[in-house]
Write a protein that holds these residues in place. Sequence first.
Motif, mmCIF file in Angstrom:
data_model
loop_
_atom_site.group_PDB
_atom_site.id
_atom_site.type_symbol
_atom_site.label_atom_id
_atom_site.label_comp_id
_atom_site.label_asym_id
_atom_site.label_seq_id
_atom_site.Cartn_x
_atom_site.Cartn_y
_atom_site.Cartn_z
ATOM 1 N N SER A 1 -12.071 0.923 0.347
ATOM 2 C CA SER A 1 -12.600 -0.131 1.219
ATOM 3 C C SER A 1 -12.243 -1.528 0.744
ATOM 4 N N ARG A 2 -11.797 -1.661 -0.482
ATOM 5 C CA ARG A 2 -11.406 -2.982 -1.007
ATOM 6 C C ARG A 2 -9.955 -3.315 -0.708
ATOM 7 N N VAL A 3 -9.192 -2.337 -0.233
ATOM 8 C CA VAL A 3 -7.739 -2.467 -0.140
ATOM 9 C C VAL A 3 -7.288 -2.383 1.311
ATOM 10 N N GLU A 4 -6.544 -3.385 1.738
ATOM 11 C CA GLU A 4 -5.920 -3.413 3.061
ATOM 12 C C GLU A 4 -4.451 -3.036 2.912
ATOM 13 N N TYR A 5 -3.916 -2.340 3.913
ATOM 14 C CA TYR A 5 -2.497 -1.978 3.882
ATOM 15 C C TYR A 5 -1.805 -2.527 5.125
ATOM 16 N N VAL A 6 -0.780 -3.341 4.892
ATOM 17 C CA VAL A 6 -0.025 -4.010 5.955
ATOM 18 C C VAL A 6 1.421 -3.550 5.886
ATOM 19 N N VAL A 7 1.983 -3.164 7.006
ATOM 20 C CA VAL A 7 3.396 -2.780 7.078
ATOM 21 C C VAL A 7 4.106 -3.734 8.037
ATOM 22 N N VAL A 8 5.190 -4.338 7.554
ATOM 23 C CA VAL A 8 6.009 -5.242 8.359
ATOM 24 C C VAL A 8 7.381 -4.602 8.503
ATOM 25 N N ASP A 9 7.698 -4.146 9.697
ATOM 26 C CA ASP A 9 8.944 -3.433 9.956
ATOM 27 C C ASP A 9 9.933 -4.347 10.675
ATOM 28 N N GLY A 10 11.195 -4.252 10.280
ATOM 29 C CA GLY A 10 12.231 -5.090 10.880
ATOM 30 C C GLY A 10 12.964 -4.428 12.020
ATOM 31 N N VAL A 11 12.237 -3.710 12.876
ATOM 32 C CA VAL A 11 12.787 -2.969 14.015
ATOM 33 C C VAL A 11 13.728 -1.873 13.520
ATOM 34 N N SER A 12 13.150 -0.917 12.840
ATOM 35 C CA SER A 12 13.927 0.217 12.331
ATOM 36 C C SER A 12 14.521 1.015 13.480
ATOM 37 N N ASP B 1 15.835 4.172 12.732
ATOM 38 C CA ASP B 1 15.651 5.584 12.405
ATOM 39 C C ASP B 1 14.194 5.937 12.712
ATOM 40 N N ASP B 2 13.636 6.949 12.076
ATOM 41 C CA ASP B 2 12.262 7.323 12.420
ATOM 42 C C ASP B 2 11.233 6.781 11.423
ATOM 43 N N THR B 3 11.552 5.651 10.788
ATOM 44 C CA THR B 3 10.590 5.016 9.886
ATOM 45 C C THR B 3 9.269 4.743 10.600
ATOM 46 N N LEU B 4 9.335 4.124 11.766
ATOM 47 C CA LEU B 4 8.104 3.756 12.485
ATOM 48 C C LEU B 4 7.281 4.982 12.861
ATOM 49 N N GLU B 5 7.953 6.055 13.274
ATOM 50 C CA GLU B 5 7.220 7.270 13.627
ATOM 51 C C GLU B 5 6.472 7.818 12.411
ATOM 52 N N ARG B 6 7.094 7.768 11.255
ATOM 53 C CA ARG B 6 6.452 8.259 10.031
ATOM 54 C C ARG B 6 5.269 7.369 9.643
ATOM 55 N N VAL B 7 5.428 6.057 9.823
ATOM 56 C CA VAL B 7 4.327 5.137 9.519
ATOM 57 C C VAL B 7 3.168 5.355 10.491
ATOM 58 N N ARG B 8 3.483 5.442 11.765
ATOM 59 C CA ARG B 8 2.427 5.606 12.783
ATOM 60 C C ARG B 8 1.702 6.938 12.627
ATOM 61 N N ALA B 9 2.400 7.937 12.099
ATOM 62 C CA ALA B 9 1.746 9.230 11.875
ATOM 63 C C ALA B 9 0.658 9.137 10.816
ATOM 64 N N ARG B 10 0.678 8.079 10.023
ATOM 65 C CA ARG B 10 -0.347 7.862 8.993
ATOM 66 C C ARG B 10 -1.294 6.759 9.440
ATOM 67 N N GLY B 11 -1.613 6.742 10.720
ATOM 68 C CA GLY B 11 -2.376 5.650 11.326
ATOM 69 C C GLY B 11 -3.637 5.264 10.593
ATOM 70 N N GLY B 12 -4.375 6.238 10.053
ATOM 71 C CA GLY B 12 -5.613 5.924 9.357
ATOM 72 C C GLY B 12 -5.411 5.159 8.075
ATOM 73 N N LEU B 13 -4.196 5.208 7.546
ATOM 74 C CA LEU B 13 -3.886 4.506 6.306
ATOM 75 C C LEU B 13 -3.538 3.051 6.557
ATOM 76 N N ILE B 14 -2.934 2.763 7.728
ATOM 77 C CA ILE B 14 -2.374 1.453 8.022
ATOM 78 C C ILE B 14 -3.425 0.577 8.701
#
Length: 242
Positions: A33-44, A46-59
């Motif tokens: 709860s003390r830690v925020e996770y931010v992902v800044v993607d440069g319009v990938s 490949d399937d980087t975004l799909e892999r990130v979105r699959a971990r939605g609860g983490l992001i």
Amino acid sequence: MQTEYLLSIVTVTKNCADTIDKTLDSVAAVKDSRVEYVVVDGVSTDDTLERVRARGGLIDRLVSEPDTGIYNAMNKGVTLARGHYVLFINGDDRLAPEGFPTVMPLLEAGQDPIVCAGMRVMNTAEGELPAVPWKLPFFCTVHHPALFAKRELLLQWPFREDLRIASDYDFFLRAYVAGVRFRPVPVMTALHWRGGASGNVARSVAETRQVQRERLGWRYPLYGMVLAGYRVCKRLGLVIKV
């Protein structure tokens, strides 16, 4: 909705599909709860975004939009972050969770503008690299995947976007010369793989020297003479490691 965190971890990505899962796993190992996770993607593309979105609860925050380079994306991450401290971990690197129990109480105390841990290089013979702030006028001896900086400092001195490789070193040296307190911690908090833009040795050397000239000013020739003497002693086997 939580609006304030102790630490924001920021990952800048572009086409990291082969490595991003392990990065995400390492962040999940320290996320609370003390830690925020931010992902800044440069319009990938490949399937980087799909892999990130699959971990939605983490992001906690995800943006995907064009940028002008890694330091532009890192500055976006600082703007998005809501933590008192910010840590950058690349999309092809990993956190070393075993070091975080030592670092987090220091962030809780909030006394140090910069807390810097060590980094383990995984694909060269360098091995473990501790943080050694006093050597910054000579070399980049703190490491951005293991450096926890107060967000207010990163907003005050954004990463220079005219540099392609050494903008993190520019920030470190600028802070050091200005008298900002660095707190080195004798633990490893990041695993790093060499490569990418920083593998361009000629450009890296040129930008490093540019940063040293600009930030050290009249002191630059003095540090240059000390460094030259050090290299002579090293060739003669007269250097004692400190």
